[in-house]
Design a protein around this motif. Structure first.
Motif, PDB file in Angstrom:
ATOM      1  N   GLY A  16      -7.002  12.519   6.368  1.00  0.00           N
ATOM      2  CA  GLY A  16      -7.720  11.487   7.092  1.00  0.00           C
ATOM      3  C   GLY A  16      -6.914  10.212   7.125  1.00  0.00           C
ATOM      4  N   ARG A  17      -7.164   9.386   8.141  1.00  0.00           N
ATOM      5  CA  ARG A  17      -6.458   8.111   8.252  1.00  0.00           C
ATOM      6  C   ARG A  17      -7.469   6.983   8.267  1.00  0.00           C
ATOM      7  NH1 ARG A  17      -5.714  10.382  13.315  1.00  0.00           N
ATOM      8  NH2 ARG A  17      -7.371  11.527  12.270  1.00  0.00           N
ATOM      9  N   VAL A  39      -0.697   4.793   0.581  1.00  0.00           N
ATOM     10  CA  VAL A  39      -0.990   3.564   1.298  1.00  0.00           C
ATOM     11  C   VAL A  39       0.255   3.210   2.107  1.00  0.00           C
ATOM     12  CG1 VAL A  39      -1.486   1.090   1.089  1.00  0.00           C
ATOM     13  CG2 VAL A  39      -2.608   2.735  -0.440  1.00  0.00           C
ATOM     14  N   VAL A  40       0.055   3.006   3.391  1.00  0.00           N
ATOM     15  CA  VAL A  40       1.152   2.676   4.294  1.00  0.00           C
ATOM     16  C   VAL A  40       1.014   1.204   4.679  1.00  0.00           C
ATOM     17  CG1 VAL A  40       2.323   3.218   6.461  1.00  0.00           C
ATOM     18  CG2 VAL A  40       1.159   5.038   5.167  1.00  0.00           C
ATOM     19  N   VAL A  41       1.944   0.391   4.235  1.00  0.00           N
ATOM     20  CA  VAL A  41       1.923  -1.040   4.530  1.00  0.00           C
ATOM     21  C   VAL A  41       2.839  -1.306   5.713  1.00  0.00           C
ATOM     22  CG1 VAL A  41       2.421  -3.353   3.652  1.00  0.00           C
ATOM     23  CG2 VAL A  41       1.457  -1.610   2.126  1.00  0.00           C
ATOM     24  N   VAL A  42       2.293  -1.946   6.740  1.00  0.00           N
ATOM     25  CA  VAL A  42       3.085  -2.283   7.928  1.00  0.00           C
ATOM     26  C   VAL A  42       3.289  -3.791   7.935  1.00  0.00           C
ATOM     27  CG1 VAL A  42       3.262  -2.128  10.438  1.00  0.00           C
ATOM     28  CG2 VAL A  42       2.056  -0.339   9.155  1.00  0.00           C
ATOM     29  N   THR A  43       4.538  -4.233   7.807  1.00  0.00           N
ATOM     30  CA  THR A  43       4.785  -5.664   7.673  1.00  0.00           C
ATOM     31  C   THR A  43       6.200  -6.026   8.085  1.00  0.00           C
ATOM     32  OG1 THR A  43       4.563  -7.553   6.167  1.00  0.00           O
ATOM     33  CG2 THR A  43       5.570  -5.554   5.275  1.00  0.00           C
ATOM     34  N   ALA A  44       6.365  -7.292   8.443  1.00  0.00           N
ATOM     35  CA  ALA A  44       7.694  -7.866   8.680  1.00  0.00           C
ATOM     36  C   ALA A  44       8.062  -8.853   7.586  1.00  0.00           C
ATOM     37  CB  ALA A  44       7.726  -8.557  10.050  1.00  0.00           C
ATOM     38  N   VAL A  70       2.668   3.804  -2.553  1.00  0.00           N
ATOM     39  CA  VAL A  70       2.757   2.854  -1.439  1.00  0.00           C
ATOM     40  C   VAL A  70       4.076   3.064  -0.711  1.00  0.00           C
ATOM     41  CG1 VAL A  70       2.842   0.432  -0.762  1.00  0.00           C
ATOM     42  CG2 VAL A  70       1.307   1.158  -2.600  1.00  0.00           C
ATOM     43  N   ARG A  71       3.981   3.107   0.616  1.00  0.00           N
ATOM     44  CA  ARG A  71       5.156   3.238   1.479  1.00  0.00           C
ATOM     45  C   ARG A  71       5.109   2.115   2.506  1.00  0.00           C
ATOM     46  NH1 ARG A  71       5.463   6.144   6.211  1.00  0.00           N
ATOM     47  NH2 ARG A  71       3.556   7.296   5.732  1.00  0.00           N
ATOM     48  N   THR A  80       3.224   7.395  11.348  1.00  0.00           N
ATOM     49  CA  THR A  80       4.157   7.896  10.331  1.00  0.00           C
ATOM     50  C   THR A  80       3.496   8.819   9.317  1.00  0.00           C
ATOM     51  OG1 THR A  80       3.837   6.073   8.743  1.00  0.00           O
ATOM     52  CG2 THR A  80       5.441   5.724  10.532  1.00  0.00           C
ATOM     53  N   VAL A  81       2.187   8.983   9.409  1.00  0.00           N
ATOM     54  CA  VAL A  81       1.472   9.867   8.477  1.00  0.00           C
ATOM     55  C   VAL A  81       1.746  11.302   8.891  1.00  0.00           C
ATOM     56  CG1 VAL A  81      -0.764  10.550   7.557  1.00  0.00           C
ATOM     57  CG2 VAL A  81      -0.293   8.136   8.038  1.00  0.00           C
TER      58      VAL A  81
END
Length: 230
Positions: free
Chosen positions: A109-110, A62-67, A81-82, A102-103
């Motif tokens: 699959g995405r 799981v790729v979390v994109v956050t600030a 989780v990354r 970044t995968v």
């Protein structure tokens, strides 16, 4: 055209964009009981979503994109989780695209999953991803049928998403296949308002969301917005 993978053969990277809690879920402010911190609740909802996604069968990461610093710290501690830091938030599609970029595994699959599904059951996400493995691009509608909670692309298919107002119709116009998940799937109950939150609570929200609310989720009735959460 790319030949879709056979059902169940795809391993997935799931990208979850999470807005900074200071600005996220602003519509939840109306109807919350006294003493519930909206920003803390927004983080709890996101983290319950992330944790459930990481437990779903077929999900490699799981790729979390956050600030959001607190979401970053808590999500980074979870298995599989990354976190990708978003320095200048530019909207959901840009955040998702940054995560997808970044995968590294070309055969993976995405999928993009909204981070506001506090009742998400891992098996419901796994079911949707298995369905998504048989089409090039798939989409799951929210409970109202207007928004999108999940979009998918099998290996070899260029990434595309169109989140925002009426996103389900816009995804369908771009030839995404509507994935036939059950109407009562927890994957469909995203949370933007107190009424949505009450419906999610009946399904059974995660432990972080329940703690942020300070209540036993099952006792919250599904309708009545502010009265039901008072």
């Amino acid at each position: 055209m790319t030949e879709p993978a056979s059902s169940g053969a795809v391993r997935w990277a799931v990208v979850i964009p999470v807005k900074p809690a200071a600005v996220g879920k602003s519509r939840l402010a109306d109807g919350l009981p006294g003493g519930v911190d909206r920003a803390a609740l927004a983080r709890a909802i996101a983290l319950d979503t992330i944790a459930a996604a990481a437990q779903a069968a077929g999900v490699d990461e799981v790729v979390v994109v956050t600030a959001d610093d607190e979401v970053d710290a808590a999500a980074s501690a979870l298995a599989r989780v990354r976190v990708v830091r978003e320095t200048e938030p530019k909207g959901l599609d840009a955040a998702v695209a940054a995560g997808v970029a970044t995968v590294e595994a070309p055969g993976r699959g995405r999928a993009a999953l909204l981070g506001d599904l506090p009742a998400l059951a891992p098996e419901d996400l796994a079911d949707a991803l298995e369905r998504g493995a048989s089409v090039e691009r798939g989409v799951v509608a929210d409970s109202e049928g207007t928004g999108s909670t999940l979009v998918t692309a099998v290996p070899g298919v260029p990434w595309l998403s169109a989140f925002g107002v009426d996103s389900f119709a816009r995804h369908r116009a771009q030839n995404f296949v509507a994935l036939d998940v059950p109407a009562d799937s927890t994957l469909r109950r995203d949370v933007d308002t107190a009424a949505h939150l009450a419906e999610a609570a009946v399904l059974g929200v995660g432990s972080r969301t329940a703690a942020a609310l300070g209540v036993v989720p099952a006792v919250i009735p599904p309708s009545g917005a502010s009265e039901s959460l008072a």
